[in-house]
Design a protein around this motif. Sequence first.
Motif, PDB file in Angstrom:
ATOM      1  N   THR A  43       0.834  -1.201   0.000  1.00  0.00           N
ATOM      2  CA  THR A  43       0.000   0.000   0.000  1.00  0.00           C
ATOM      3  C   THR A  43       0.870   1.253   0.000  1.00  0.00           C
ATOM      4  O   THR A  43       0.605   2.216  -0.720  1.00  0.00           O
ATOM      5  CB  THR A  43      -0.941  -0.012   1.220  1.00  0.00           C
ATOM      6  N   GLN A  82      -7.718   0.687  -0.571  1.00  0.00           N
ATOM      7  CA  GLN A  82      -7.951  -0.570   0.132  1.00  0.00           C
ATOM      8  C   GLN A  82      -9.181  -0.446   1.038  1.00  0.00           C
ATOM      9  O   GLN A  82      -9.940  -1.381   1.216  1.00  0.00           O
ATOM     10  CB  GLN A  82      -6.710  -0.920   0.962  1.00  0.00           C
ATOM     11  N   ASP A 158      -5.814  -1.354  -4.933  1.00  0.00           N
ATOM     12  CA  ASP A 158      -5.310  -1.972  -3.712  1.00  0.00           C
ATOM     13  C   ASP A 158      -6.325  -2.990  -3.206  1.00  0.00           C
ATOM     14  O   ASP A 158      -7.306  -2.633  -2.569  1.00  0.00           O
ATOM     15  CB  ASP A 158      -5.054  -0.889  -2.645  1.00  0.00           C
ATOM     16  N   GLU A 159      -6.096  -4.228  -3.516  1.00  0.00           N
ATOM     17  CA  GLU A 159      -7.011  -5.321  -3.159  1.00  0.00           C
ATOM     18  C   GLU A 159      -8.461  -4.968  -3.494  1.00  0.00           C
ATOM     19  O   GLU A 159      -9.315  -4.930  -2.620  1.00  0.00           O
ATOM     20  CB  GLU A 159      -6.871  -5.662  -1.671  1.00  0.00           C
TER      21      GLU A 159
HETATM   22 MG   LIG Z   1      -2.240  -2.712   2.051  1.00  0.00          MG
END
Ligand SMILES: [Mg+2]
Lengths: 349, 295
Positions: A43, A82, A158-159
């Motif tokens: 991140t 995220q 991010d994910e």
């Molecule tokens: Mg992360």
Amino acid sequence: MSHIALQDIAKSFGPVRVLDGCSVAVDKGTVMTLLGPSGCGKTTLLRTLAGFVEPDSGRVVVGGRDITDLPPNRRQVGYVFQSYALFPHLDVAANVAYGLRVRRVSQAETQARVRKALDLVSLSAYADRYPARLSGGQQQRVAIARALVLEPEVLLLDEPFNALDAKLRLSMQIELRKLIERVGITSIFVTHDQQEAMTLSDRVAVMRAGRIEQVGAPIDIYDRPRTAYVAAFIGRANVLPVDIRGGRVAPDPAIAAARADGAAWLVVRPENLAIENAGEGPGWHGTVAFATPQGATIEYEIAVGMAEPLRVVALRKVGEPPAAVGSPVRVRAVDPAACVVLGEGPDSV
Amino acid sequence: MSSAPLLRRILHGRGIWPAVPALAYLFVFLALPMLTLLAFGFVTIDRGRIVADTWTLGYLEAALADDLVWRLMWRSFWVAAVSSVLTLLLAYPVAYLFAEAKGIWRTLILVAVVSPLLTSALVRAYAWIVILGGRRGLVNQTLLSLGLIEQPLRILNTDWAVLIGMTQIHLPFMILPLLAVLAERDRRLEEASLNLGASQTGTFFRVVVPMSVPAIFAGLALVFAVSYTNFIVPQLLGGGSYSTLAVQVYEQTIVVLDWTRGAVLATILLSTCFAFVLAIVAFGNRLARWNESAA
Ligand SMILES: [Mg+2]
Ligand SMILES: Nc1ncnc2c1ncn2[C@@H]1O[C@H](COP(=O)(O)OP(=O)(O)OP(=O)(O)O)[C@@H](O)[C@H]1O
């Protein structure tokens, strides 16, 4: 010439060195996946690229232009957070429209583009809901739509799919891949799901404690991990201590090793091991410690007197019972060429 | 014996039960005395005694027919409204600064905000007399000695003095709710806004301010209520002939000793104050509809 280049990025938060000379290059129109354990700095790396983290040293170059000192609002880098970071005071449509409104895109065009973006993430029916009234997966899709609607040249995710169910995840992956190809977006993508990494990415970068450990095509990384860490991270792998004698691996001489005699480590995938009847012969001798039928396959754990048992995945035939627990067996590599011999083991992880 | 189940309900119960002690306290020490006081406006009082069988709406009707009452109410209203808005404009930067500050700076700002509350409003009002008053007041002295003005400005005993005093004295009531909300806000939202291309200023007005709407209106309601009912500041800074509805309640009750008139005006003051506060809160809730849906 790569479209995105992060060069030697270092960043410390207080005494903690979170990024430690990290370099990543992504070609135009391709997808790079960052894989790595929690807390390794994925991140932070994306945030550096988006301009929210000022690196202590290193350069951020996008499209040949050094943007290290450019403020985040002038970078034109799409970012799916995220934590989603949806605006709670705006409904779904207004969240997606935010970037267009800021750019003073006309009302009609804004509406059309928002509708298309919401269609893409199958949320058209939720346009006038506030984020607090959405499920986690729905919020995540709004976050994706909000970034995609601007059709940025660079997209950081991010994910982005971790809150979605398997079916939705697959359809979103396919839609995203199509869009990326159509618009020619260069993207970096963080995931913990290797399956997703394999499906979605042209290249994979495995991160470890603020550095890139290995970069390559997903299959190359799977087949030829450069370290035991990478091998254990992509797919499952047995990392075994072995002896090299005369260019051959000691317990199973079918495996060639292009290195000097002495101790080494062997990486072999569970599906590349097969169980044979006990008795004299090359291979690892041990007893069955565990056998779990999994439908198409049977997973074995074979105790061979090492710290970790050997993991073996065998195809299951209907009506054939798995090898009994406790029975003596011999394990050999199916395809010796698919094994990897390394100088360093998992101790250095 | 019978008190045991009641106690258990209060300590472990659900719904309204845990609030029972507080409600009982409020009823005995707030609602009852208040109702008694307001009731004085509907009876005739003669030499400190209620004259029996004199229930009437006559006093209230007379007050509502009185032009003066409406003019006083209008002044109370606009002074409170303007000072609430001024308070907001002054409080927001302070609260924002607090949210951006770190460590010792935060503590210093907080102390600076709260410490005026430790002195009485009366003292602070007198301080403003010293600052604003006459030729020798701080403001006039400074301006005169700098040669910016020839004649001393008349600030004391005008609307300006009342507005200045009220705004300063009620500033903490606005800053405190804003502090909490701005300091604890989710900074990721501002990052998201920047990432989507908004400028810092755009982000402030599109994200930070709308997100603080609940706190803004909590502060506005609070400051409006205390300004609307404040009788010390108008009396001291507005001068002898300056009056508002709250000042009249005080004078009729304490100076003139016309309790009936005082109680009638208090009834009007309280009910209008309540209505205005309700309107402010309702408007704030309308602006922050997204906030309810979170519940
Ligand atoms: Mg992360
Ligand atoms: N603003 C910050 N201040 C201090 N430490 C931070 C900050 N941001 C991140 N860190 C630390 O940096 C490290 C890396 O964080 P980062 O969020 O990049 O990890 P990650 O790889 O994204 O992990 P995950 O997979 O769990 O999301 C962590 O140890 C985290 O505690």
